[in-house]
Scaffold this motif. Sequence first.
Motif, PDB file in Angstrom:
ATOM      1  N   PRO A   1       0.799  -1.230   0.000  1.00 29.68           N
ATOM      2  CA  PRO A   1       0.000   0.000   0.000  1.00 29.68           C
ATOM      3  C   PRO A   1       0.833   1.282   0.000  1.00 29.68           C
ATOM      4  CG  PRO A   1      -0.819  -1.539   1.639  1.00 29.68           C
ATOM      5  CD  PRO A   1       0.451  -2.115   1.110  1.00 29.68           C
ATOM      6  N   GLU A   2       2.001   1.257   0.604  1.00 28.05           N
ATOM      7  CA  GLU A   2       2.838   2.456   0.663  1.00 28.05           C
ATOM      8  C   GLU A   2       3.361   2.843  -0.728  1.00 28.05           C
ATOM      9  OE1 GLU A   2       2.563   0.590   4.601  1.00 28.05           O
ATOM     10  OE2 GLU A   2       3.165  -0.210   2.647  1.00 28.05           O
ATOM     11  N   ILE A   3       3.635   1.852  -1.569  1.00 24.42           N
ATOM     12  CA  ILE A   3       4.081   2.169  -2.928  1.00 24.42           C
ATOM     13  C   ILE A   3       2.903   2.708  -3.739  1.00 24.42           C
ATOM     14  CG2 ILE A   3       3.813  -0.022  -4.187  1.00 24.42           C
ATOM     15  CD1 ILE A   3       7.010   1.978  -4.324  1.00 24.42           C
ATOM     16  N   ARG A   4       1.706   2.229  -3.425  1.00 24.39           N
ATOM     17  CA  ARG A   4       0.505   2.759  -4.094  1.00 24.39           C
ATOM     18  C   ARG A   4       0.314   4.234  -3.733  1.00 24.39           C
ATOM     19  NH1 ARG A   4      -3.541  -0.758  -2.728  1.00 24.39           N
ATOM     20  NH2 ARG A   4      -3.734   0.253  -0.725  1.00 24.39           N
ATOM     21  N   ALA A   5       0.486   4.569  -2.455  1.00 27.05           N
ATOM     22  CA  ALA A   5       0.329   5.954  -2.012  1.00 27.05           C
ATOM     23  C   ALA A   5       1.383   6.853  -2.673  1.00 27.05           C
ATOM     24  CB  ALA A   5       0.442   6.041  -0.491  1.00 27.05           C
ATOM     25  N   TYR A   6       2.604   6.348  -2.793  1.00 25.64           N
ATOM     26  CA  TYR A   6       3.653   7.115  -3.468  1.00 25.64           C
ATOM     27  C   TYR A   6       3.295   7.299  -4.941  1.00 25.64           C
ATOM     28  CZ  TYR A   6       8.245   8.767  -4.825  1.00 25.64           C
ATOM     29  OH  TYR A   6       9.267   9.548  -5.315  1.00 25.64           O
ATOM     30  N   HIS A   7       2.819   6.238  -5.563  1.00 27.48           N
ATOM     31  CA  HIS A   7       2.464   6.283  -6.980  1.00 27.48           C
ATOM     32  C   HIS A   7       1.373   7.314  -7.254  1.00 27.48           C
ATOM     33  CE1 HIS A   7       0.245   4.852 -10.614  1.00 27.48           C
ATOM     34  NE2 HIS A   7       1.473   4.971 -11.088  1.00 27.48           N
ATOM     35  N   GLU A   8       0.412   7.414  -6.364  1.00 27.62           N
ATOM     36  CA  GLU A   8      -0.672   8.384  -6.553  1.00 27.62           C
ATOM     37  C   GLU A   8      -0.129   9.806  -6.670  1.00 27.62           C
ATOM     38  OE1 GLU A   8      -3.421   7.711  -3.335  1.00 27.62           O
ATOM     39  OE2 GLU A   8      -4.060   5.782  -4.165  1.00 27.62           O
ATOM     40  N   VAL A   9       0.868  10.129  -5.866  1.00 27.67           N
ATOM     41  CA  VAL A   9       1.425  11.486  -5.892  1.00 27.67           C
ATOM     42  C   VAL A   9       2.388  11.653  -7.065  1.00 27.67           C
ATOM     43  CG1 VAL A   9       2.704  13.238  -4.589  1.00 27.67           C
ATOM     44  CG2 VAL A   9       1.149  11.691  -3.387  1.00 27.67           C
TER      45      VAL A   9
END
Length: 131
Positions: A29-37
Amino acid sequence: MKIIKSLFAFAAFFALNSVSAQTITERWPEIRAYHEVISKTFHASEEGNLDPIKTHSELLVEKAEALSVENMPEEFRSPKLIESLVILKKETKKVNDMVQRKQSDAEIKKSLAALHDTFHKIVGLCKEEKK
């Protein structure tokens, strides 16, 4: 008929890659959050709009700091991936520093592009490790 077969193969290839990328972000999930930004900021910069990175560079640093070996899925852990994660964090801080120092748009855009490449390297390494 060959064209139709080629188009079908091409579509299947991209569908498989999309599924792999989704699996990575679902499992980490943390890579997903980074990807969103990073996706919002980088793709806008490609069109000449650096406002999103100028507005969200500190948020990007926060999302980078949340990425760690401890919260990385076990199957993705490798020395290459961990090294790339360290580079990603440094490059993210560099972009934020450039924004804070109000460096030129061209310099920010160049560093943001390098950061985006590093992000995709990490995603690629996750795909390799999962095999």
